[in-house]
Design a protein around this motif. Structure first.
Motif, PDB file in Angstrom:
ATOM      1  N   PHE A 154       0.946  -1.175   0.188  1.00 58.72           N
ATOM      2  CA  PHE A 154       0.071   0.128   0.001  1.00 58.72           C
ATOM      3  C   PHE A 154       1.055   1.316  -0.045  1.00 58.72           C
ATOM      4  N   PRO A 155       1.874   1.395   0.783  1.00 54.00           N
ATOM      5  CA  PRO A 155       2.796   2.537   0.512  1.00 54.00           C
ATOM      6  C   PRO A 155       3.430   2.688  -0.623  1.00 54.00           C
ATOM      7  N   ALA A 156       3.717   1.655  -1.459  1.00 52.55           N
ATOM      8  CA  ALA A 156       4.136   1.600  -2.709  1.00 52.55           C
ATOM      9  C   ALA A 156       3.117   2.116  -3.756  1.00 52.55           C
ATOM     10  N   ALA A 157       1.926   1.835  -3.371  1.00 56.17           N
ATOM     11  CA  ALA A 157       0.885   2.119  -4.442  1.00 56.17           C
ATOM     12  C   ALA A 157       0.555   3.801  -4.351  1.00 56.17           C
ATOM     13  N   ALA A 158       0.614   4.176  -2.835  1.00 56.26           N
ATOM     14  CA  ALA A 158       0.286   5.483  -2.558  1.00 56.26           C
ATOM     15  C   ALA A 158       1.494   6.325  -3.059  1.00 56.26           C
ATOM     16  N   HIS A 159       2.653   6.031  -3.132  1.00 58.42           N
ATOM     17  CA  HIS A 159       3.722   6.480  -3.845  1.00 58.42           C
ATOM     18  C   HIS A 159       3.505   6.806  -5.183  1.00 58.42           C
ATOM     19  N   SER A 160       3.207   5.838  -5.824  1.00 58.25           N
ATOM     20  CA  SER A 160       2.755   5.881  -7.454  1.00 58.25           C
ATOM     21  C   SER A 160       1.715   6.749  -7.541  1.00 58.25           C
ATOM     22  N   LEU A 161       0.717   6.515  -6.816  1.00 57.92           N
ATOM     23  CA  LEU A 161      -0.484   7.472  -7.118  1.00 57.92           C
ATOM     24  C   LEU A 161      -0.112   8.965  -6.903  1.00 57.92           C
ATOM     25  N   ARG A 162       0.600   9.248  -5.779  1.00 59.49           N
ATOM     26  CA  ARG A 162       1.245  10.752  -5.781  1.00 59.49           C
ATOM     27  C   ARG A 162       2.013  11.196  -6.826  1.00 59.49           C
ATOM     28  N   ARG A 163       2.661  10.226  -7.751  1.00 60.78           N
ATOM     29  CA  ARG A 163       3.466  10.737  -8.726  1.00 60.78           C
ATOM     30  C   ARG A 163       2.779  10.946  -9.956  1.00 60.78           C
ATOM     31  N   ARG A 164       1.520  10.299 -10.105  1.00 62.25           N
ATOM     32  CA  ARG A 164       0.468  10.266 -11.151  1.00 62.25           C
ATOM     33  C   ARG A 164      -0.418  11.364 -11.185  1.00 62.25           C
ATOM     34  N   LEU A 165      -0.783  11.912  -9.885  1.00 62.55           N
ATOM     35  CA  LEU A 165      -1.838  12.845  -9.820  1.00 62.55           C
ATOM     36  C   LEU A 165      -1.525  14.131 -10.653  1.00 62.55           C
ATOM     37  N   PRO A 166      -2.248  14.467 -11.384  1.00 61.93           N
ATOM     38  CA  PRO A 166      -2.125  15.797 -11.875  1.00 61.93           C
ATOM     39  C   PRO A 166      -1.691  17.059 -11.036  1.00 61.93           C
ATOM     40  N   LYS A 167      -1.113  17.905 -11.248  1.00 58.72           N
ATOM     41  CA  LYS A 167      -0.579  18.839 -10.447  1.00 58.72           C
ATOM     42  C   LYS A 167      -1.744  19.564  -9.852  1.00 58.72           C
ATOM     43  N   GLY A 168      -1.665  19.895  -8.564  1.00 54.40           N
ATOM     44  CA  GLY A 168      -2.877  20.612  -7.999  1.00 54.40           C
ATOM     45  C   GLY A 168      -4.156  19.903  -7.791  1.00 54.40           C
ATOM     46  N   LEU A 169      -4.235  18.492  -8.113  1.00 54.45           N
ATOM     47  CA  LEU A 169      -5.376  17.822  -8.055  1.00 54.45           C
ATOM     48  C   LEU A 169      -5.584  17.470  -6.466  1.00 54.45           C
ATOM     49  N   ARG A 170      -4.881  16.959  -5.940  1.00 52.47           N
ATOM     50  CA  ARG A 170      -4.911  16.561  -4.459  1.00 52.47           C
ATOM     51  C   ARG A 170      -5.229  17.766  -3.644  1.00 52.47           C
ATOM     52  N   GLU A 171      -4.644  19.114  -3.856  1.00 51.10           N
ATOM     53  CA  GLU A 171      -5.019  20.009  -3.288  1.00 51.10           C
ATOM     54  C   GLU A 171      -6.588  20.454  -3.304  1.00 51.10           C
ATOM     55  N   TRP A 172      -6.906  20.438  -4.722  1.00 45.63           N
ATOM     56  CA  TRP A 172      -8.160  20.752  -5.238  1.00 45.63           C
ATOM     57  C   TRP A 172      -9.183  19.629  -4.272  1.00 45.63           C
ATOM     58  N   ILE A 173      -9.039  18.488  -4.176  1.00 47.12           N
ATOM     59  CA  ILE A 173      -9.855  17.727  -3.442  1.00 47.12           C
ATOM     60  C   ILE A 173      -9.863  18.051  -2.069  1.00 47.12           C
TER      61      ILE A 173
END
Length: 269
Positions: A154-173
């Motif tokens: 799960f940590p590896a998947a989270a790291h991969s997801l962080r790298r693939r999220l478009p810029k600013g999308l996490r902050e928008w959510i």
């Protein structure tokens, strides 16, 4: 579709305000200050979202609504195949029409954020809720997360997801509100505690619901529109408007079009 919606949402309200006498007559009806469209849980169905925007476009034109409000109840991700596309579309709509489009946070968006913060602890629960579809839509492999995953999967998947999220999308959510209100209408994701004022609701209740929401009347004249709870058909009764019709598996995405005089129409793909 953006151009079409823009031509309608861009019209400012020049209609005559609703008279106080008319509001008094409709006191037992949901009466927002402007025509409001409450759109239920999308869950990764980008195809149904586009169909719904077309239905709303037609309804706005057919009712000659000016300056309408579109309020999405959250749960844009998981279960359906196009979570990444839906999230980007939601962000695009909200940023293009900030005065007309409201995107609320759902419990599935909350689970995504919790997973990014604490993948080893929060990952299993999110996977059980349909996260696999979301991860794959962002290009994250999920084979190591199924059955009996290794501790570091799960940590590896989270790291991969962080790298693939478009810029600013996490902050928008993270910035998504938990509620919207206009007139005597409130829109939330999951429901509310009937024993507390709407301004005093906890984030947990708004995102996950309350056991007495469907059975106890509010007693304050407010209407609460929501998603979260899958229904065979949408309903508007006793101060509650339910819009989640399990679009991800039924193909029926639902919206409730609520006019300022309390009349409402259900739109469905």
């Amino acid at each position: 579709m953006l151009r079409s919606v823009k031509s309608l949402l861009g019209r400012k309200n020049q209609a005559k305000p609703v008279a106080q006498a008319d509001i008094a007559e409709a006191i037992d009806l949901p009466c927002p200050e402007q025509q409001t469209y409450v759109i239920g849980d999308i869950h990764g169905r980008a195809d149904l979202l586009e169909l719904m925007l077309e239905l709303i476009d037609a309804h706005i034109g057919g009712t000659s609504a000016t300056n309408p409000k579109l309020v999405f109840v959250g749960d844009y991700i998981d279960l359906g195949p196009d979570s990444a596309v839906v999230l980007q579309r939601m962000r695009e709509l909200q940023e293009t029409f900030p005065e007309n489009v409201v995107c609320l946070m759902g419990n599935h968006e909350r689970m995504l954020l919790d997973f990014l913060d604490d993948p080893a602890t929060r990952g299993p629960r999110w996977m059980r809720a349909g996260a696999g579809e979301t991860l794959r839509s962002f290009g994250v492999a999920t084979a190591d997360l199924e059955d009996s995953p290794e501790y570091d999967a799960f940590p590896a998947a989270a790291h991969s997801l962080r790298r693939r999220l478009p810029k600013g999308l996490r902050e928008w959510i993270e910035s998504l509100p938990l509620s919207y209100t206009s007139g005597n209408l409130w829109v939330v994701h999951a429901g509310a505690d009937p024993g507390h004022a709407m301004d005093d609701q906890t984030a947990r209740v708004l995102l996950w619901g309350h056991p007495e929401f469907d059975s106890a009347p509010r007693g304050d004249g407010l209407w609460v529109a929501h998603g979260h709870t899958e229904m065979d058909a949408p309903v508007a009764v006793e101060g509650r408007i339910a819009t989640d019709t399990a679009a991800w598996k039924t193909g029926r995405l639902t919206a409730c079009a609520i006019r300022t005089d309390g009349r409402h129409d259900f739109l469905q793909t």
